[in-house]
Design a protein around this motif. Structure first.
Motif, mmCIF file in Angstrom:
data_model
loop_
_atom_site.group_PDB
_atom_site.id
_atom_site.type_symbol
_atom_site.label_atom_id
_atom_site.label_comp_id
_atom_site.label_asym_id
_atom_site.label_seq_id
_atom_site.Cartn_x
_atom_site.Cartn_y
_atom_site.Cartn_z
ATOM 1 N N ARG A 95 4.375 -0.969 -5.879
ATOM 2 C CA ARG A 95 4.035 -1.825 -4.738
ATOM 3 C C ARG A 95 4.963 -1.590 -3.547
ATOM 4 O O ARG A 95 4.967 -2.370 -2.596
ATOM 5 C CB ARG A 95 4.108 -3.298 -5.152
ATOM 6 N N GLU A 98 1.690 -8.712 -3.118
ATOM 7 C CA GLU A 98 1.264 -7.495 -2.419
ATOM 8 C C GLU A 98 -0.247 -7.311 -2.437
ATOM 9 O O GLU A 98 -0.801 -6.586 -1.604
ATOM 10 C CB GLU A 98 1.946 -6.280 -3.041
ATOM 11 N N TYR A 99 -0.925 -7.955 -3.361
ATOM 12 C CA TYR A 99 -2.380 -7.817 -3.445
ATOM 13 C C TYR A 99 -3.078 -8.285 -2.175
ATOM 14 O O TYR A 99 -4.164 -7.799 -1.839
ATOM 15 C CB TYR A 99 -2.924 -8.572 -4.654
ATOM 16 N N SER A 127 0.688 0.147 -3.660
ATOM 17 C CA SER A 127 0.421 -1.191 -3.118
ATOM 18 C C SER A 127 0.204 -2.246 -4.192
ATOM 19 O O SER A 127 0.786 -3.327 -4.137
ATOM 20 C CB SER A 127 -0.796 -1.166 -2.191
ATOM 21 N N TYR A 128 -0.642 -1.937 -5.193
ATOM 22 C CA TYR A 128 -0.914 -2.946 -6.215
ATOM 23 C C TYR A 128 -1.680 -2.313 -7.372
ATOM 24 O O TYR A 128 -2.424 -1.343 -7.186
ATOM 25 C CB TYR A 128 -1.725 -4.113 -5.634
#
Length: 450
Positions: free
Chosen positions: A55, A131-132, A170-171
């Motif tokens: 992430r 972060e989602y 990122s996720y």
């Protein structure tokens, strides 16, 4: 309302999202749950809190403004909290802004993006430090670009590459969202014969595939981690998030009825269903008045994020099918009719406005909670046992997280280190996911200025 055009609806929702971002920034929503621990680690150690490689890109982008101001000598934790909140809210809001503007002339695509905002973003964004929020918004913007371009624009191709690089780390949900967007990008290249454009789009697709690989490796590596085992066990509890489950129920009713009898979508049925759903969602902050257990619970935003990711994937797939299929299923034929598409767009616009009501209500409660905690720590010295505070009173029980209390109490203190609120727990039953979180922060030289 019947005179509203798709462009006017898109612009109205964009304005609403930016107003919500401003409201949430001023309230310091970044401090909720893990956010306070993230912020104190940023300030105490003066470097990115990128503890989790999968992430890291989102963390770097959202944490950079805070680190820059701290390096320039800013020591007001209230200001830094607002800057951190602004970064966390501005990025997904900007992505949804872009997505809405790209689909503003297509009522069907606009309806799908409105559904994402109302049922994916707003019901899971109280935990904005997750972060989602950025990953889901970026994916939505990427798909909107793919479906509204002729495949020849170099600017669009460059944007997709930039989005792919951000999503590369990122996720974990990119394990399924990455291949979906990569496939759509490759599909969009069929009409392009411009080599630079094809190259940029190919690299973008490769980045999204890479994001899926990184997510898969991370999931395997952390599969037996206690925190991730707990996350897996609670992922089926998404129904506890009323802000998510209410619109989801409406979508399921309309989708099942539409598949069974597509002609049903041409009548008043969908408008009645979504009207009731919008009303229930708008009044949800006050359900507890008549039924105590029926509360909006901010921590459930975290619990519902996996289900929200799956819903996002389904909506993005529907958008792609709607554009790509020349011989679509019967339900898509009906939905494409101008009068049906327009009614759906207006219904989802109303649902989006309704979804903003609980967001505003919870943010106001959060602002009051922060102020009460600030009064406690500024009026005490030494350690304050959390159990001596009215933790389970309304609305304190909505925001309490035991292991992040030391960080939160330090951030809102005028003189961090003078007093901390700590909880009587062994950090075994509810451990921080990272050892650095849950410790007593120093924040030497910092303070909450009025």
């Amino acid at each position: 309302m019947s005179t509203l055009s798709p462009v006017a609806v898109a612009r109205g929702v964009v304005l609403l999202l930016w107003l919500l971002a401003l409201h949430n920034t001023l309230a310091g929503r970044a401090l909720f749950w893990d956010g306070a621990s993230f912020l104190v680690n940023l300030l105490d150690h003066a470097h990115f809190h990128d503890f989790y490689a999968a992430r890291a890109h989102v963390d770097w982008v959202t944490q950079a403004p805070v680190l820059l101001l701290a390096k320039l000598g800013v020591r007001d934790t209230r200001l830094l909290t607002m800057v951190y909140s602004a970064a966390l809210f501005a990025l997904p809001t900007a992505f949804y802004h872009l997505a809405l503007m790209r689909v503003r002339r297509d009522p069907v695509l606009l309806t799908a993006v409105l559904a994402i905002v109302a049922a994916v973003y707003l019901p899971t964004s109280f935990f904005i430090v997750g972060e989602y929020n950025v990953a889901f918004a970026c994916i939505t913007a990427a798909m909107s670009i793919v479906l509204t371009t002729d495949g020849r624009g170099r600017g669009d191709a460059a944007l997709l590459l930039a989005f792919g690089l951000l999503c590369l780390r990122s996720y974990e949900a990119m394990i399924y969202l990455g291949p979906l967007v990569a496939s759509a990008i490759l599909w969009s290249m069929r009409q392009s014969d411009d080599l630079p454009t094809r190259t940029l789009r190919g690299l973008a697709a490769l980045a999204f595939v890479g994001s899926a690989l990184i997510s898969a490796i991370t999931i395997v590596d952390y599969w037996d981690h206690p925190h991730f085992m707990k996350v897996r066990s609670t992922s089926v509890d998404f129904w506890q998030n009323m802000q998510f489950s209410i619109p989801l129920a409406g979508f399921l009713i309309c989708a099942i009825a539409g598949v069974r009898r597509p002609a049903w979508l041409q009548g008043r049925g969908p408008m009645v269903v979504m009207g009731v759903i919008a009303l229930l969602l708008a009044i949800s902050p006050w359900w507890r008045v008549v039924h105590g257990p029926s509360i909006l619970y901010p921590p459930s935003h975290y619990v519902a994020r996996q289900a929200a990711g799956m819903l996002l994937a389904a909506l993005l797939a529907v958008m792609w099918v709607q554009v790509a299929r020349r011989d679509p299923p019967a339900i898509f034929v009906v939905v494409r009719r101008p009068e049906v598409a327009r009614r759906m767009m207006l219904a989802l616009a109303a649902l989006t406005v309704a979804a903003a009501v609980p967001d505003v209500a919870l943010t106001r409660l959060w602002a009051g909670y922060i102020e009460r905690l600030r009064i406690v720590v500024d009026g005490a010295s030494g350690l304050v046992r959390a159990e001596t505070l009215p933790l389970h009173d309304w609305p304190n029980k909505l925001f309490f997280q035991d292991w992040s209390y030391p960080a939160l109490s330090a951030v809102v203190s005028r003189t961090p280190g003078r007093s901390y609120v700590v909880s009587d727990q062994d950090y075994l039953s509810n451990p921080p996911f990272e050892p650095a979180c849950g410790l007593l922060p120093r924040l030497k030289g910092y303070g909450w200025r009025r």
